[in-house]
Design a protein around this motif. Structure first.
Motif, PDB file in Angstrom:
ATOM      1  N   ILE A  92       0.786  -3.380   3.359  1.00 20.94           N
ATOM      2  CA  ILE A  92       0.536  -2.313   4.321  1.00 20.94           C
ATOM      3  C   ILE A  92       0.422  -0.997   3.573  1.00 20.94           C
ATOM      4  O   ILE A  92       1.341  -0.611   2.856  1.00 20.94           O
ATOM      5  CB  ILE A  92       1.664  -2.272   5.376  1.00 20.94           C
ATOM      6  CG1 ILE A  92       1.620  -3.569   6.187  1.00 20.94           C
ATOM      7  CG2 ILE A  92       1.522  -1.062   6.274  1.00 20.94           C
ATOM      8  CD1 ILE A  92       2.730  -3.728   7.183  1.00 20.94           C
ATOM      9  N   ARG A  93      -0.705  -0.376   3.683  1.00 25.10           N
ATOM     10  CA  ARG A  93      -0.976   0.903   3.030  1.00 25.10           C
ATOM     11  C   ARG A  93      -0.778   0.847   1.523  1.00 25.10           C
ATOM     12  O   ARG A  93      -0.296   1.797   0.916  1.00 25.10           O
ATOM     13  CB  ARG A  93      -0.131   2.014   3.631  1.00 25.10           C
ATOM     14  CG  ARG A  93      -0.602   2.395   5.018  1.00 25.10           C
ATOM     15  CD  ARG A  93       0.105   3.621   5.532  1.00 25.10           C
ATOM     16  NE  ARG A  93      -0.569   4.135   6.719  1.00 25.10           N
ATOM     17  CZ  ARG A  93      -0.152   5.182   7.402  1.00 25.10           C
ATOM     18  NH1 ARG A  93       0.935   5.826   7.032  1.00 25.10           N
ATOM     19  NH2 ARG A  93      -0.819   5.597   8.451  1.00 25.10           N
ATOM     20  N   GLY A  94      -1.136  -0.262   0.929  1.00 24.30           N
ATOM     21  CA  GLY A  94      -1.157  -0.345  -0.521  1.00 24.30           C
ATOM     22  C   GLY A  94       0.219  -0.502  -1.129  1.00 24.30           C
ATOM     23  O   GLY A  94       1.237  -0.394  -0.470  1.00 24.30           O
ATOM     24  N   ARG A  95       0.194  -0.750  -2.427  1.00 21.31           N
ATOM     25  CA  ARG A  95       1.443  -0.924  -3.144  1.00 21.31           C
ATOM     26  C   ARG A  95       1.985   0.438  -3.520  1.00 21.31           C
ATOM     27  O   ARG A  95       1.276   1.266  -4.055  1.00 21.31           O
ATOM     28  CB  ARG A  95       1.185  -1.769  -4.384  1.00 21.31           C
ATOM     29  CG  ARG A  95       2.425  -2.046  -5.185  1.00 21.31           C
ATOM     30  CD  ARG A  95       2.134  -3.034  -6.282  1.00 21.31           C
ATOM     31  NE  ARG A  95       3.291  -3.189  -7.140  1.00 21.31           N
ATOM     32  CZ  ARG A  95       3.308  -3.940  -8.227  1.00 21.31           C
ATOM     33  NH1 ARG A  95       2.234  -4.596  -8.577  1.00 21.31           N
ATOM     34  NH2 ARG A  95       4.385  -4.030  -8.953  1.00 21.31           N
ATOM     35  N   LEU A 144      -6.708  -4.802  11.666  1.00 23.12           N
ATOM     36  CA  LEU A 144      -5.821  -3.655  11.791  1.00 23.12           C
ATOM     37  C   LEU A 144      -6.064  -2.717  10.622  1.00 23.12           C
ATOM     38  O   LEU A 144      -6.092  -3.146   9.475  1.00 23.12           O
ATOM     39  CB  LEU A 144      -4.364  -4.139  11.761  1.00 23.12           C
ATOM     40  CG  LEU A 144      -3.948  -5.028  12.926  1.00 23.12           C
ATOM     41  CD1 LEU A 144      -2.719  -5.829  12.561  1.00 23.12           C
ATOM     42  CD2 LEU A 144      -3.683  -4.195  14.156  1.00 23.12           C
ATOM     43  N   SER A 145      -6.206  -1.457  10.917  1.00 19.96           N
ATOM     44  CA  SER A 145      -6.420  -0.528   9.822  1.00 19.96           C
ATOM     45  C   SER A 145      -5.124  -0.344   9.047  1.00 19.96           C
ATOM     46  O   SER A 145      -4.038  -0.390   9.610  1.00 19.96           O
ATOM     47  CB  SER A 145      -6.918   0.811  10.355  1.00 19.96           C
ATOM     48  OG  SER A 145      -5.934   1.395  11.166  1.00 19.96           O
ATOM     49  N   GLY A 146      -5.277  -0.185   7.747  1.00 17.00           N
ATOM     50  CA  GLY A 146      -4.109   0.030   6.903  1.00 17.00           C
ATOM     51  C   GLY A 146      -3.353  -1.234   6.560  1.00 17.00           C
ATOM     52  O   GLY A 146      -2.357  -1.196   5.861  1.00 17.00           O
ATOM     53  N   VAL A 147      -3.816  -2.365   7.071  1.00 20.90           N
ATOM     54  CA  VAL A 147      -3.121  -3.620   6.833  1.00 20.90           C
ATOM     55  C   VAL A 147      -4.072  -4.535   6.077  1.00 20.90           C
ATOM     56  O   VAL A 147      -5.105  -4.931   6.593  1.00 20.90           O
ATOM     57  CB  VAL A 147      -2.698  -4.267   8.162  1.00 20.90           C
ATOM     58  CG1 VAL A 147      -1.935  -5.556   7.912  1.00 20.90           C
ATOM     59  CG2 VAL A 147      -1.858  -3.295   8.975  1.00 20.90           C
ATOM     60  N   ASP A 148      -3.717  -4.829   4.843  1.00 21.91           N
ATOM     61  CA  ASP A 148      -4.605  -5.571   3.968  1.00 21.91           C
ATOM     62  C   ASP A 148      -4.051  -6.982   3.790  1.00 21.91           C
ATOM     63  O   ASP A 148      -2.988  -7.170   3.208  1.00 21.91           O
ATOM     64  CB  ASP A 148      -4.665  -4.835   2.614  1.00 21.91           C
ATOM     65  CG  ASP A 148      -5.749  -5.394   1.711  1.00 21.91           C
ATOM     66  OD1 ASP A 148      -6.636  -6.116   2.227  1.00 21.91           O
ATOM     67  OD2 ASP A 148      -5.713  -5.111   0.515  1.00 21.91           O
ATOM     68  N   ILE A 149      -4.765  -7.940   4.339  1.00 28.40           N
ATOM     69  CA  ILE A 149      -4.292  -9.325   4.284  1.00 28.40           C
ATOM     70  C   ILE A 149      -5.336 -10.144   3.546  1.00 28.40           C
ATOM     71  O   ILE A 149      -6.520 -10.078   3.862  1.00 28.40           O
ATOM     72  CB  ILE A 149      -4.091  -9.894   5.705  1.00 28.40           C
ATOM     73  CG1 ILE A 149      -3.042  -9.065   6.441  1.00 28.40           C
ATOM     74  CG2 ILE A 149      -3.685 -11.361   5.654  1.00 28.40           C
ATOM     75  CD1 ILE A 149      -2.945  -9.364   7.912  1.00 28.40           C
ATOM     76  N   THR A 150      -4.918 -10.893   2.561  1.00 26.68           N
ATOM     77  CA  THR A 150      -5.888 -11.708   1.830  1.00 26.68           C
ATOM     78  C   THR A 150      -5.335 -13.094   1.573  1.00 26.68           C
ATOM     79  O   THR A 150      -4.152 -13.289   1.366  1.00 26.68           O
ATOM     80  CB  THR A 150      -6.254 -11.083   0.464  1.00 26.68           C
ATOM     81  OG1 THR A 150      -5.058 -10.729  -0.204  1.00 26.68           O
ATOM     82  CG2 THR A 150      -7.126  -9.874   0.633  1.00 26.68           C
TER      83      THR A 150
END
Lengths: 603, 1114
Positions: free
Chosen positions: B272-275, B252-258
């Motif tokens: 989601i969209r950075g901090r 998903l774009s804009g969704v950063d999961i690590t």
């Protein structure tokens, strides 16, 4: 336009549903249900609450006293101790780039002192409104004004000029008021003079650990003595005379006695069989100490324990025939005595090294005990019959330091033939040295527990004599100074018939005595090293007497000096850096020169 | 609980609600039809040309030469079909890509005749009118039996027969007919003068590519005006990992999961969209089946990924505004699968596979280690080496002589496994339908005692009571068990010397491998029963709803969602562990319980109305209450009398610690209104206003109002765009909105006293300390987002995607403003400061090949870029929080602030080393940023932790019955911190060391001639036994964290129907999957993905998995 077309029954439904929906939110739903919390306005308004606040002020200071921060700031980076092989904060020994405004040691210490000051201020501000016995009220104020003075004294000793506040903080304070050291001293003297005059404190407090009148006298005497060394001192003579008077009163108090045997101050009277910490903490020599709980339940509390037992040890558990155990402790090898330090001991006459240093370790582990080898037999160190047999057994000495002055007795021949390992001065390293026993703590929960239970000594009677000697020397009364120092030296001397390490001693009290000709600032400093070894005074003593830079340059070296040993101390290091976080947060830091000279200014 | 909600004020609690979908028709492909006279056959050819649809009809029934006058130029398939068939008797159905034409004269001749018979409608107003027709399922185009047909507000009605036919008598004209069927949206049809009314019913669960679930409702994708990302459950399920979150990663774009580490059950983190916020750094809100979870993304692992039908992510303020401040960091909407009418289907899905380390750090062997130790004990930086006797312990000397060389990592890390089994039963009848599922997940890590297992069950049930009332529940119960093992299990593995002996001569575990009384054997930690660190979680999440439709267009729904989570932690650390060092009878036990009891109570009123052909308006009103109560108890002690009693016999321990307890209550109340207006399907407007209250804020500042507006313009609907052939859909979106954030702990503003324990006399006394300054006036942090988006669909829908640009400004940050601690307080909580986040997101999917000779190829790609910046910190240039993190005006929020290593001082740089840094050669040389010749605090630099770009790249291939997919995932342009490179590379020689290139001084002979150049490297400093860590060793920790990862490769085979039908199963697919197969990065130590947090010596290596599984549907 849409609703116009709607039937009345539909409108009715919509109205009903809307009313129903929004009546569901109601006003008290969002009230905070603050069950588990207390606030100052709720609690510090009763007698019980204000007593809690007073005790809290003691507690806050134990977040500095007996912690690594206190030891770091006072122990190494002096002529007495250098760093051992382990541990952080070596910069405080080397005075290198790591001793800077961002160091956690300075910021944590700073925060504790000012937190305590705010707590004391709150008591002073709030106690007037509380219904209580007037004598109790004055006594409580006396206690917190003593603690506030102690906090300011530490602040100004460590950092010089600083912020002064004598009222509780009720709203965010964005600015600092930077006042001179002179004014800080004045505030400290005010607090202590008030306490002595008005608080009605005695030397027999209701509970062990509370401030006594002698504690206040010791602190005030100490403060005045230190002020007399400063150029800004308004009336040097007056301060010194007042200090002499205060120390004399302390010495005269019937509540305090010198222990006859120095090992009793530390509960080491029966060492190596037993260590009695509770007895030590109850010693009549103690004038003021921060209490540390003996309850194992609380000994796990990270902040309120005594950490001193960790720092002066060598890693004995790496030696053959040894493993870590409760008795020998957890060896953090932070502070290693300097060569200069070890040269201080006249072991013929002075019992202090033998009584307070550990030199022999008893094997407690069979796993790696060395065996006699063929080569050793060939060289005649042992009979051939012994080849392949263990050199010693569990319960025998595993290794041994002859210690200063006795290395010569151990010729290479004797060492080679010896069943245990012998470490002479040339074998010393940053992790192989005789251990200071003063803080050992076999009462901890387990072998790796960092949480010691010894009280943290602030003042003991011996120091009253040493302080008075210094005062008398500064007043020109060297005979008086020698007399005071001799009290301490006679106590330290071997007594008739004393036995230590298979040796029986004769009375050496006279041999220990000095004369007025011996008195000098340097001699007083050396005597303080010998008597107060490891007791978190050294850095302040050198700083007070202006000897810090000189002595660190000369003596802050380990016995092994084969490498390039670097110490970067500069004149400005007589003060510590103001924490950068404080400067960063102060709204008026642009208009005030907050940082101490020499340290980087960041703005 | 109910009482505290003051339900007595609420008379309508029994009324109910509704949510999910607007009863709007969906439209798939759009076709261009040239106006003018055409035959039916010509039109069919045109459609076939523009799509992959094929027409099927019987030439006897359908006259392809029929001439038609078509008025439309461009429309969706269904619109065209109904237009061209309007005046015929032909019916059509779409099955997959086939359009099947039939002649209704033949099918429904009886009805048809009737119609002919009653041809003159205007004439009779008194006689009852008969209406008939057929009801079809819109999706399958199959007739629907047992559909209830009624006249709203009147008695009587009928139901459809097995062919979907019905016939009903009406008392008067101009009446509505309502078609009801459980699981389907109720259809209201105005009769007017019609006598034949054919209806297509829309399933309430509408396929996700057409309808998007968003806050308190759903919407056609083409009407979306906000930034919403969505993914189907089936896409996520391809990733065979323990949690739903990991299944979404990179898709998903804009969704950063690590991922944060390699232990089983270790949760991933999502942003989601950075901090955007400094203190309000909370995870996004998670909403399951319409109920916002109080416990947020932390507990998403409680969900069984197989139960998920779809996930929607609301990214901009205009869409998340409906959830108010809880949605300030984005909203994740999860819809679980619900039952459907029809035959009951039973499905099983399962897999099993092994896991191996993805990468292991390279440590020194015995030879390398002993050389390093000798170097570490050198006298000074350039003095002599010491004799071995001074350097090594007795044990080490004998190990060296014996040639001991132990590879601890090899001994400790083995293979793990991962397995999952999921059964589901789905079905229902016309009034009631259900989905019952049972799942079991089990994973063992690379160490046998690191385990995670989860048993989950779910019952989703919906029941229609009558035409006005519907009730239902989504009961889910999950029990999970996790044991992550002890820290020493890993620390000792990395730290133990290669000179240590793991086993005694008799083959038993050698507890002290190097006899130093400190390093213990990591193998002892994994002995069964030696070490227990288990967390058991039981989650009961049981939302119920009542839905009430008093008349067409009005829905009222009440959701009540109790959410209860019990978490138990038990710890037993026995004698033979690093913690207790084998001391006889020693052990430590911990027993703790935490309980969250939360509920959400929502009332949702929706009114929908279509006025004329062009105006479509929807109003939604919501009132919502949410309450979360937390209770915690932790007991611990030492030395219980017998080991197998573990922590259950804590009462018999000989030492007890201070118990710890905690409690809080946090509450939220909100009122919200929303209007959506759509004109002519071309212009869409949406307005939301929300009024929120949160208990943790100060009393006078508790309530805040937050608006949001958005517009959509479907450019492709405009007549001037009609000339562009191949353009399917083009929509421009713009949104602007504000949400609030109240990220402050309960009671955080009150000035809570701290607790101390001080001993006076013989006993300790409890006392209270001033540690927190009461907040004078703390209100909402506001986050305002402006979002521009473009949705496109080109090349006849073969390529579609979206592009979004946004800017989010957070103002009135809730900030712990640092005070000069001279006040006694470290900070005061205030609304100050500002941040700005800007970013671009792009995603595209392309059907490159569509069944070309049996071969299909689909590609999906998404890219996201976010750049956050601190604009203001209340006037201060920088601040440091209580955890030591730095924040600087003008920099990103997530940074590291430290010195940068530029090399090692070489032997000829002794003077430089002393003057710049008070150092000697062989030590780390730092970057002198201000160039003043000395290294001070000012020379520290900022390292950015946020990636410049991240995204995923998915390729799906299929050939006949085979399917194959490859999924790549990447993040670039950020720095990660590996504490491991400092702690495990101390170069001190008391723990094993990473096999690094360390500095060695040159050697000279007596004449000053160099006889050995040493090792003048610039990588790592000189080993030094007298330093805990190298001076400025922190500077060794920073790495470029960019990586590309092969996240998933999947190969499947579906058995042909002729085979499966013999087995009486309808679907059978076997698959092989490889997960996290490879990564490419500068940081190759463990897994650069873990660097989002820190990499340290308590991390387990990440795993690579090879799995095989099966899907069966009966």
């Amino acid at each position: 336009m849409f609703f116009k077309e709607m039937r009345s029954r539909q409108k009715y439904w919509i109205c009903i549903l809307l009313v129903g929906m929004f009546s569901a939110s109601c006003s008290d739903f969002l009230d905070e249900d603050a069950k588990p919390i207390l606030t100052a306005d709720l609690w510090f308004t009763s007698k019980k609450g204000i007593n809690d606040a007073v005790e809290g002020a003691y507690y806050i200071l134990t977040m500095w006293y007996a912690t690594e921060d206190q030891y770091t700031l006072t122990t190494f980076g002096t002529d007495a101790h250098t760093h051992g092989a382990d541990g952080d904060h070596h910069s405080y020994n080397h005075y290198d780039g790591g001793l800077n405004p961002s160091s956690s040691v300075v910021s944590q210490s700073w925060n504790v002192f000012y937190q305590c000051i705010n707590q004391c201020n709150a008591v002073v501000d709030r106690i007037g409104a509380i219904e209580m016995n007037e004598a109790d009220r004055l006594q409580r104020i006396g206690e917190v004004r003593f603690l506030r003075a102690l906090a300011y004294f530490n602040i100004t000793r460590i950092w010089g000029d600083c912020h002064l506040s004598l009222e509780e903080t009720r709203h965010p304070e964005y600015s600092v008021n930077w006042v001179s050291q002179e004014n800080i001293f004045e505030a400290i003297v005010n607090d202590l003079e008030w306490t002595l005059r008005d608080a009605g404190l005695s030397d027999t407090p209701e509970e062990q650990g509370r401030v006594t009148v002698s504690a206040a006298k010791m602190l005030l005497g100490h403060v005045l003595l230190r002020r007399s060394w400063h150029d800004f001192c308004p009336d040097r003579q007056n301060d010194l005379l007042r200090a002499e008077q205060l120390f004399s009163e302390v010495i005269a108090s019937p509540e305090f006695q010198l222990e006859e045997d120095v090992s009793d101050i530390w509960g080491l009277g029966n060492y190596p069989k037993e260590v009695n910490i509770e007895e030590a903490d109850a010693s009549e020599e103690i004038i003021f100490a921060f209490r540390i709980s003996k309850d194992l339940l609380f000994a796990r509390e990270d902040v309120t324990s005594h950490r001193g037992h960790l720092y002066f040890k060598m890693p004995y558990d790496l030696e053959a025939g040894m493993q870590r155990d409760m008795w020998n402790g957890r060896p953090w090898r932070r502070y290693c005595p300097t060569d200069y330090h070890l040269m201080q001991w006249d072991r013929e006459n002075d019992s202090r090294f033998d009584k307070l240093y550990k030199r022999a370790w008893i094997s407690n582990y069979a796993g790696n005990i060395p065996v006699w080898t063929r080569e050793e037999a060939d060289q005649g160190f042992c009979p051939v019959s012994q080849v392949g047999k263990a050199k010693f057994e569990v319960g025998d000495t595993a290794f041994y330091f002859p210690g200063p002055g006795e290395d010569e007795l151990w010729t290479p021949e004797r060492v080679n033939r010896c069943r245990f390992v012998v470490y002479r001065r040339e074998d010393y390293t940053l992790e192989r040295f005789p251990e200071l026993l003063k803080f050992i703590d076999p009462d901890r929960k387990d072998v790796n527990s960092k949480f010691g239970s010894r009280d943290m000594l602030v003042y003991r009677l011996a120091e009253a004599y040493l302080f008075r000697a210094e005062v008398r020397h500064l007043l020109g009364d060297d005979p008086g100074a020698a007399e005071d120092i001799n009290v301490i030296r006679r106590r330290a001397a071997w007594k008739e018939g004393e036995q230590y390490a298979n040796k029986t001693y004769s009375d050496r009290q006279t041999a220990m005595e000095i004369t007025e000709a011996d008195i000098s600032v340097d001699f007083i400093l050396d005597e303080r090293l010998r008597e107060l070894d490891g007791e978190c005074q050294r850095w302040f003593d050198l700083q007070r007497t202006g000897k810090l830079v000189e002595r660190v340059r000369l003596y802050n070296k380990p016995y092994e000096n084969k490498g390039n040993y670097n110490n970067f101390i500069q004149d400005y290091h007589i003060l510590r850096p103001i924490p950068q976080a404080v400067i960063d947060a102060a709204a008026n830091s642009d208009s005030i020169e907050m940082q101490n000279p020499g340290y980087p200014e960041i703005h | 609980m109910l009482k505290s909600m003051q339900i007595k004020h609420f008379p309508l609690v029994l009324l109910l609600l509704f949510v999910s979908a607007l009863p709007l028709h969906s439209q798939t492909d759009v076709f261009l039809i040239n106006p003018g006279g055409k035959t039916l056959g010509q039109i069919f050819d045109l459609i076939e040309e523009q799509s992959d649809y094929t027409f099927f009809y019987n030439n006897d029934d359908v006259n392809a030469d029929l001439e038609l006058e078509i008025e439309i130029e461009s429309a969706g398939l269904e619109e065209i079909m109904s237009e061209i068939l309007a005046n015929t008797s032909y019916e059509y159905r779409i099955r997959r890509k086939h359009i099947i034409l039939t002649n209704s004269d033949v099918l429904f001749s009886r009805v048809k005749k009737k119609q002919v018979h009653d041809r003159n409608p205007a004439s009779d107003r008194i006689t009852p009118i008969h209406v008939s027709g057929v009801v079809l399922d819109k999706r399958s185009q199959l007739p629907m039996a047992n559909v209830t047909v009624i006249i709203p507000g009147k008695k009587g009605g009928t139901i459809t027969d097995s062919l979907g036919r019905y016939r009903i008598s009406l008392p008067e004209r101009s009446t509505n007919l309502a078609f009801l069927y459980v699981g389907y949206l109720t259809e209201y049809v105005e009769i007017g003068t019609k006598e034949e009314v054919n209806v297509e019913m829309i399933e309430e669960f509408i396929p996700i590519d057409e309808v998007i679930v968003f806050g308190y409702g759903s919407i056609r994708k083409r009407d979306v005006t906000a930034a919403i990302a969505s993914i189907k459950g089936s896409e996520m399920k391809k990733i065979l990992s323990q949690s739903a979150l990991q299944g979404m990663k990179g898709q998903l774009s804009g969704v950063d999961i690590t991922q944060t580490g390699g232990k089983p059950g270790q949760e991933a983190v999502i942003s989601i969209r950075g901090r955007r916020s400094i203190s309000a750094d909370k995870p996004p809100l998670v909403v399951v089946d319409g109920i916002p979870l109080t416990n947020g993304a932390y507990f998403i692992s409680d969900l069984n990924a197989n139960d998920i039908e779809s996930v929607e992510i609301l990214k901009d303020a205009a869409s998340s505004a409906i959830y108010g401040f809880r949605g300030a960091n984005g909203v994740i909407l999860i819809t679980t699968r619900r039952g459907k009418p029809g035959e009951t289907t039973v499905a099983y899905e399962g897999y099993y596979g092994i896991t191996t380390p993805l990468a292991l750090p390279d440590f020194m062997n015995a030879g390398e280690f002993s050389s390093m130790i000798r170097e570490a004990w050198r006298y000074g930086w350039n003095g002599e080496l010491r004799p071995d006797e001074q350097v090594f312990s007795t044990t080490e000397l004998s190990a060296l002589a014996e040639g001991v060389d132990t590879d601890w990592l090899d001994l400790v890390f083995n293979k793990g496994y991962r397995t999952n089994h999921n059964f589901s039963i789905v079905g229902g009848n016309d009034r009631t339908h259900f989905n019952i599922s049972l799942g079991y997940f089990d994973e063992q890590g690379l160490i046998s005692t690191m385990v995670y297992s989860r048993l989950s069950s779910r019952i989703n049930l919906d029941h229609r009571v009558n035409d006005k009332l519907k009730i239902g529940t989504s009961l889910s119960i999950v029990n999970s068990h996790q044991d992550v093992g002890s820290d020493p299990m890993l620390i000792e593995t990395y730290a133990n010397s290669p000179l240590g002996k793991p086993f005694t001569p008799s083959g038993e575990i050698n507890f002290f491998p190097v006899d130093d009384g400190r390093r213990t054997n990591p193998l002892a930690e994994q002995v069964e029963g030696a070490n227990i660190h288990e967390t058991e979680v039981t989650r009961i999440f049981a939302p119920v709803y009542i839905e009430f439709n008093p008349f067409k267009g009005l829905e009222y729904r009440v959701n009540f969602g109790p959410d209860i989570r019990f978490s138990k932690y038990g710890e037993f650390v026995g004698q033979w562990t690093n913690q207790n060092l084998g001391v006889e009878g020693s052990n430590d036990v911990v027993f703790s319980n935490s309980t969250w009891r939360a509920y959400t109570f929502d009332n949702i009123l929706t009114y929908r109305r279509k006025v004329g052909e062009k105006h479509d308006i929807t109003f939604t009103g919501v009132s919502s209450l949410q309450s979360e109560r937390y209770e915690f108890l932790r007991l611990s002690g030492s030395n219980v009398p017998f080991d197998h009693g573990q922590y259950y016999i804590l009462d018999q321990a000989s030492l007890h610690d201070i118990p710890e307890t905690d409690y809080y209550l946090k509450r939220i109340a909100s009122i919200m209104g929303r209007a959506i207006y759509s004109f002519s399907d071309r212009y869409i407007f949406q307005v939301t206003v929300r009024h929120d209250g949160a208990s943790p804020l100060t009393e006078d500042m508790r309530w805040g109002t937050f608006p949001g507006v958005s517009v959509g313009w479907r450019i492709s609907e405009e007549s001037f765009m009609q000339g562009f052939s191949g353009l399917g859909d083009l929509k421009f979106r713009a949104s602007y909105g504000t949400v609030g954030s109240a990220a402050v702990d309960p009671y955080g503003t009150l000035g809570r006293l701290g607790v101390g324990y001080y001993t006076l006399g013989e006993s300790y006394n409890l006392n209270y300390l001033l540690v927190n300054l009461p907040a004078e006036s703390l209100g909402w942090e506001r986050s305002t987002t402006f979002n521009l988006g473009l949705d496109f669909s080109i090349c006849r829908n073969r390529i579609n995607g979206a592009l979004d640009v946004y800017s989010t400004r957070n103002t009135d940050l809730i900030l712990a403003r640092a005070l000069p601690t001279t006040s006694g307080y470290p900070y005061s909580l205030e609304n100050i400061g500002e941040t700005l986040n800007r970013g671009i997101e792009f995603n595209v999917s392309a059907a490159i090949l569509r069944n070309t000779e049996g071969f299909s190829w689909n590609m999906d790609m998404n890219l996201s870029h976010n750049l956050g910046k601190i604009i203001d910190l209340g006037g201060a240039p920088n601040i440091q929080d209580t955890d030591g993190n730095w924040f600087f005006v003008g920099e990103e929020i997530d940074i590291y602030y430290d010195y940068r290593k530029i090399g090692i001082y070489q032997a000829n740089e002794a003077d430089l080393a002393a003057s710049r840094e008070k150092k000697v050669p062989g030590e780390i040389k730092l970057y002198d940023r201000d160039g003043d010749g000395i290294i001070t605090d000012k020379d520290r630099v900022v390292f950015n932790r946020e990636p410049k770009l991240y995204g995923g790249f998915l390729n799906n291939f299929s050939y006949r019955n085979f399917d194959f997919s490859v999924f790549l995932y990447f993040r670039v342009g950020h720095v990660i911190k590996s504490e491991f490179n400092r702690s495990q590379s101390s170069l001190k020689g008391i723990t094993n060391n990473l096999d690094v290139d360390y500095w060695v001084p040159p050697a000279y002979d007596d004449n000053g001639i160099m006889v050995d150049p040493g090792n003048p490297t610039n990588e790592y400093p000189r080993p030094n036994a007298f330093l805990e860590y190298a001076l400025n060793g922190e500077s060794l920790q920073y790495f470029d964290g960019s990586y590309l990862k092969i996240r998933n490769v999947n190969l499947g085979y579906s058995f042909p129907e002729r085979f499966t039908s013999k087995l009486r199963i309808s679907q059978l697919r076997l698959f092989l999957t490889g997960e996290d197969l490879l990564f490419f990065s500068e940081m190759s130590l463990f897994d650069p993905e873990n660097g989002t947090a820190h990499i340290n010596d308590r991390d387990a290596p990440s795993t690579r998995s090879f799995l095989a599984g099966v899907n069966i549907v009966f």
